[in-house]
Scaffold this active site. Structure first.
Site, PDB file in Angstrom:
ATOM      1  CB  CYS A 135       5.032  42.963  75.638  1.00  0.00           C
ATOM      2  SG  CYS A 135       4.185  44.363  74.857  1.00  0.00           S
ATOM      3  CB  CYS A 194       6.878  46.137  74.986  1.00  0.00           C
ATOM      4  SG  CYS A 194       5.241  46.095  75.731  1.00  0.00           S
ATOM      5  CG  ASP A 195      10.334  44.156  74.897  1.00  0.00           C
ATOM      6  OD1 ASP A 195      10.564  45.345  75.168  1.00  0.00           O
ATOM      7  OD2 ASP A 195       9.956  43.327  75.747  1.00  0.00           O
TER       8      ASP A 195
END
Length: 315
Positions: free
Chosen positions: A141, A144-145
């Protein structure tokens, strides 16, 4: 039979943000929810080191700690948590009817309402250290990261819409992005391809596979084999993003609920109702697009509110 054949009002299958969010709302509405954790208690966030984009945590929070907090909050409102997996279900077609959830051949829970929050799991490419370094440089992701790799070099595996969307996102914050595509063409939409080709810091590698992940305790680089040239190159990167798709955890619902061609549960637009009365779906299991903890938690809330309204009609 479990619980002396008492018919429940709310059984939640799944224990990610969607599951625990629905549990909290259901408990506060006096539905006495039972939550069945499944094979991965806490869901995908338990494999994430830092959650940096969830509202209310200005310093970020460890993924495991975040899910432990969610569990504690649900327990504070007396959610009953069962650390097992569901074997199969028999869902009623009747409004106000009773659904049956089987934990094994002998244990069955009957409930008028079910919230399905079983999530999805990322497809992996099957190479050594891929799972070991998940959260240690390997991710599924970028939203997300990606922030953790700001101004660094990263790579993405995939040639579909998701891969190109993530490449476009990472190109804005990273120094260089290697886009590794197995075939000699993109499967993504033309508009996404157009945007990718305009980015000067995206290096597209067609006909290529990642053959090795380099590093001892965390990701340091990868080896890439080009099938057309027959050559292997090593690139040193801080992040490897795998974007070859997700698999919704809907195997036990295949003959019970209406699913789309990818296996995601189909819900009423803007709601969480499924094809069976009294059965609601929340989180990634019905969301192939966003797949964020915060959107999962939001639909968990929606599912509990939808179930509360449904039960009020059949008291």
């Amino acid at each position: 039979m479990l619980f002396k054949k008492k018919i429940q009002d709310c059984v939640i299958i799944g224990s990610g943000p969607a599951g625990y969010s629905s549990a909290i709302y259901a408990a506060r509405a006096d539905m006495n929810p039972i939550l069945i954790t499944g094979f991965q208690p806490g869901g995908q966030l338990t494999t994430t080191t830092d959650v940096d984009n969830y509202l209310g945590f200005p310093e970020g929070i460890n993924g495991n700690d975040f899910m432990k907090n969610c569990k504690k909050q649900a327990e504070r409102f007396n959610t009953k948590i069962i650390n097992q997996s569901v074997n199969h279900v028999i869902l009623s077609n009747k409004k106000g009817g009773t659904h049956r959830i089987f934990l094994d051949k002998k244990k069955c829970i009957e409930s008028r309402g079910i919230i399905v929050a079983t999530g999805s799991r990322p497809k992996l490419i099957g190479i050594n250290k891929e799972k070991k370094f998940m959260g240690l440089g390997v991710s599924c992701c970028a939203t997300c990261d990606g922030f953790f790799h700001k101004d660094k070099d990263v790579a993405i595996i995939g040639g579909g819409d998701t891969a190109l969307e993530e490449a476009n996102y990472l190109a804005k914050i990273c120094q260089k992005v290697y886009l590794i595509v197995r075939k000699n063409y993109f499967k993504a939409s033309k508009i996404l391809q157009y945007h990718i080709y305009k980015k000067n810091n995206i290096n597209i590698l067609f006909c290529s596979n990642v053959t090795e992940i380099i590093g001892d305790s965390f990701l340091e680089g990868i080896k890439i084999f080009n099938k057309k040239k027959g050559t292997t190159q090593t690139v040193f990167i801080s992040g490897l993003f795998i974007a070859v798709g997700h698999i919704p955890n809907t195997e036990i619902f295949q003959n019970e609920l209406e699913l789309d061609k990818r296996g995601y549960i189909i819900v009423k637009k803007g709601k969480t109702m499924t094809s069976k009365p009294g059965v609601f779906a929340a989180g990634d299991v019905q969301d192939p697009d966003y797949r964020q903890a915060i959107t999962s938690a939001g639909t968990g809330c929606m599912a509990a509110l939808d179930l509360e309204k449904y039960l009020s009609l059949y008291e």
